[in-house]
Design a protein around this motif. Structure first.
Motif, PDB file in Angstrom:
ATOM      1  N   LYS A 122      -9.883   6.690  -8.091  1.00 29.28           N
ATOM      2  CA  LYS A 122      -9.951   6.390  -6.344  1.00 29.28           C
ATOM      3  C   LYS A 122      -9.185   5.020  -6.688  1.00 29.28           C
ATOM      4  CE  LYS A 122     -12.868   5.940  -3.304  1.00 29.28           C
ATOM      5  NZ  LYS A 122     -14.261   6.066  -2.400  1.00 29.28           N
ATOM      6  N   THR A 123     -10.119   4.275  -7.404  1.00 32.21           N
ATOM      7  CA  THR A 123      -9.912   3.552  -8.155  1.00 32.21           C
ATOM      8  C   THR A 123      -8.740   3.072  -9.134  1.00 32.21           C
ATOM      9  OG1 THR A 123     -12.663   3.202  -8.181  1.00 32.21           O
ATOM     10  CG2 THR A 123     -11.430   1.473  -9.755  1.00 32.21           C
ATOM     11  N   VAL A 139      -6.264   9.396 -14.769  1.00 30.80           N
ATOM     12  CA  VAL A 139      -7.073   8.036 -14.627  1.00 30.80           C
ATOM     13  C   VAL A 139      -6.444   7.401 -15.202  1.00 30.80           C
ATOM     14  CG1 VAL A 139     -10.110   7.859 -14.943  1.00 30.80           C
ATOM     15  CG2 VAL A 139      -9.409   9.869 -13.869  1.00 30.80           C
ATOM     16  N   TRP A 140      -6.678   7.019 -16.597  1.00 35.15           N
ATOM     17  CA  TRP A 140      -6.303   6.765 -17.674  1.00 35.15           C
ATOM     18  C   TRP A 140      -4.753   5.454 -17.536  1.00 35.15           C
ATOM     19  CZ3 TRP A 140      -9.972   4.575 -21.219  1.00 35.15           C
ATOM     20  CH2 TRP A 140      -9.876   4.156 -22.188  1.00 35.15           C
ATOM     21  N   PRO A 141      -3.915   6.154 -16.464  1.00 39.65           N
ATOM     22  CA  PRO A 141      -2.815   5.180 -17.225  1.00 39.65           C
ATOM     23  C   PRO A 141      -3.160   4.184 -15.581  1.00 39.65           C
ATOM     24  CG  PRO A 141      -2.368   7.438 -17.348  1.00 39.65           C
ATOM     25  CD  PRO A 141      -3.992   7.586 -17.202  1.00 39.65           C
ATOM     26  N   VAL A 173     -10.680  16.293 -19.308  1.00 41.76           N
ATOM     27  CA  VAL A 173     -10.186  15.425 -20.553  1.00 41.76           C
ATOM     28  C   VAL A 173      -8.465  15.062 -19.695  1.00 41.76           C
ATOM     29  CG1 VAL A 173      -9.203  14.348 -22.943  1.00 41.76           C
ATOM     30  CG2 VAL A 173     -11.707  15.714 -22.673  1.00 41.76           C
ATOM     31  N   TRP A 174      -8.201  16.443 -19.877  1.00 38.77           N
ATOM     32  CA  TRP A 174      -7.076  16.316 -19.423  1.00 38.77           C
ATOM     33  C   TRP A 174      -6.337  15.872 -18.352  1.00 38.77           C
ATOM     34  CZ3 TRP A 174      -5.124  19.028 -14.936  1.00 38.77           C
ATOM     35  CH2 TRP A 174      -3.800  18.403 -14.616  1.00 38.77           C
ATOM     36  N   ILE A 203      -6.729  10.019 -27.625  1.00 33.65           N
ATOM     37  CA  ILE A 203      -8.192   9.007 -28.079  1.00 33.65           C
ATOM     38  C   ILE A 203      -8.943   9.188 -26.821  1.00 33.65           C
ATOM     39  CG2 ILE A 203      -9.636   7.781 -29.889  1.00 33.65           C
ATOM     40  CD1 ILE A 203      -7.854  10.453 -30.497  1.00 33.65           C
ATOM     41  N   ALA A 204      -8.829   7.604 -26.161  1.00 39.98           N
ATOM     42  CA  ALA A 204      -8.899   6.820 -25.565  1.00 39.98           C
ATOM     43  C   ALA A 204      -9.662   7.335 -24.146  1.00 39.98           C
ATOM     44  CB  ALA A 204      -7.951   5.873 -25.261  1.00 39.98           C
ATOM     45  N   PRO A 205      -8.566   7.784 -23.690  1.00 45.56           N
ATOM     46  CA  PRO A 205      -9.604   8.649 -22.421  1.00 45.56           C
ATOM     47  C   PRO A 205     -10.363   9.696 -22.885  1.00 45.56           C
ATOM     48  CG  PRO A 205      -6.589   8.744 -22.033  1.00 45.56           C
ATOM     49  CD  PRO A 205      -7.193   8.077 -23.599  1.00 45.56           C
TER      50      PRO A 205
END
Lengths: 273, 156
Positions: free
Chosen positions: A65-66, B25-27, B18-19, A104-106
């Motif tokens: 969401k963020t 989430v990450w990008p 993780v997927w 790795i990071a995620p």
């Protein structure tokens, strides 16, 4: 124990708090708890699974969401906090992991926040949720801290182990991986068996130590909370408050160590000797 | 502490989380962070450039001020020169005027003196004649001796 209103003695109380809610399939459908004593491996700790999955979803939902609402201008306080987590993990991953890998990071972020949230359940007074579940839902056993379940931590560390093996083979090839297991630390053909035993122990020790470290810390912490809960209700705060404050450090530290070691192990898997 | 299928379930949910994290989430979070970092870096660069511009402008202003001072000094000097020139000219003019007026005055005085001299001569002549008449009484006829008197007047 299984029935409400029964007065438990101390050892029964402790035993009760250390028992997971179990589920298994039997000939006649699904069975719960004591009925699963003979189910062996195919028993599911539904409380651990539900709480860990719930916390994982909570983490992903918050961050997703963020991320969707993220402004590139002046961020709000919550966005700031989330970005601080993300940036911190990214920095750590970049510092310890050389080379390019989008996973790795995620992965590290997921581990850190998820494990932290699971550990955090330890700070909820131990009788609140199990007692409520017992009274209102009729659930006899409930452990709300997923990381005090060895299966949970082992599930995490074995996944990390799978990644270690996967990346070792991907980067070095099967030959390289085998060579790494057999030609180190003594580079001589006669010592291949010795090398193999040493390296295999090293490799296997990684997931085992990861899982046991996290589990051991949280299990011990939980156990002390249970022991404190055996004291008279008006005296508990004198011990539970200091222990909880100390525990705040432990839960963050353990989550961080798990993340850090994952990064380090994967970084080692990428290294070509 | 029995190991059971929970660990499989945990591994599966871990993989899914993780997927999802890698994918969704990450990008966006990383993009937001990086974009902001770029913005901040640009802003800082702009600020540095602005400071340099300001410095240049200040140097230029000082330069112009100096130039203006020099020009002003030049103008003042010129004015001073012109002033003294004008004063000099005026002095010279006044001098000539004075000389002229003086010369005129002298000429007038000279004329007046000559006229008064003439008058005096005439009166002396008359007085001489009157004196002579008184001495001679009748012997002298003014009409006959007028030419002698005139001659006398001219001589005086």
């Amino acid at each position: 124990m299984a029935t409400t209103g029964e007065v438990l003695n101390a050892s029964e109380y402790i035993q009760h708090h250390l028992t997971n809610a179990k589920m298994c399939s039997t000939d006649g459908g699904v069975a719960f708890n004591n009925a699963c004593q003979d189910a062996g491996f195919w028993t599911w700790h539904i409380d651990s699974l539900l709480f860990s999955a719930g916390l994982g979803v909570l983490f992903l939902w918050l961050f997703y969401k963020t991320g969707q609402k993220a402004t590139t201008g002046v961020p709000g306080k919550f966005q700031c906090f989330i970005e601080m987590c993300v940036e911190g993990v990214d920095k750590i991953a970049k510092d310890s992991f050389h080379g390019r890998n989008v996973v790795i990071a995620p992965l590290a972020l997921t581990i850190f926040v998820w494990v932290f949230l699971m550990n955090f359940m330890d700070l909820i007074p131990i009788d609140f949720i199990p007692e409520a579940a017992n009274r209102f839902l009729g659930v006899p056993y409930l452990k709300i801290v997923p990381t005090t379940d060895l299966n949970v931590t082992l599930g995490l560390s074995l996944s990390v182990f799978a990644l270690i093996v996967f990346y070792s083979i991907k980067v070095k090839g099967i030959g390289g991986f085998v060579k790494e297991l057999t030609m180190q630390p003594f580079n001589h053909w006669a010592l291949i068996p010795v090398n193999f035993i040493l390296e295999t122990v090293t490799l296997i020790a990684k997931p085992i130590s990861l899982a046991l470290r996290l589990f051991g810390n949280l299990y011990a912490g939980e156990l002390i909370f249970i022991l404190i809960a055996l004291m008279p209700w008006w005296a508990q705060f004198a011990l539970s408050v200091p222990w909880a404050i100390f525990h705040i450090l432990i839960i963050v530290l353990q989550a961080f160590i798990f993340m850090m070691l994952t990064i380090v192990y994967l970084s080692m898997a990428h290294e070509d000797h | 502490m029995n190991i059971n299928a929970t660990l499989l379930g945990q591994a599966i949910s871990f993989a899914l989380f993780v997927w999802f994290c890698i994918k969704f989430v990450w990008p966006p979070l990383m993009n937001a962070i990086e974009e902001r970092q770029k913005k901040i870096a640009d802003g800082l660069a702009d600020a540095g450039r602005a400071a340099k511009d300001l410095e240049l402008a200040q140097a230029k202003a000082t330069e112009q001020l100096k130039e203006a001072k020099v020009t002003a000094n030049e103008i003042i000097e010129q004015a001073n020169k012109r002033k003294s020139q004008i004063v000099e000219e005026a002095k010279a003019e006044a001098e000539t005027e004075r000389a002229k007026i003086l010369a005129q005055g002298k000429a007038e005085i000279e004329n007046e003196r000559n006229r008064v001299k003439d008058d005096l001569r005439k009166q002396v002549a008359v007085l001489a004649i009157i004196g002579a008449e008184k001495i001679l009484e009748r012997s002298i006829d003014p009409a006959i001796h007028n030419d002698i008197v005139n001659k006398l007047v001219a001589e005086i």
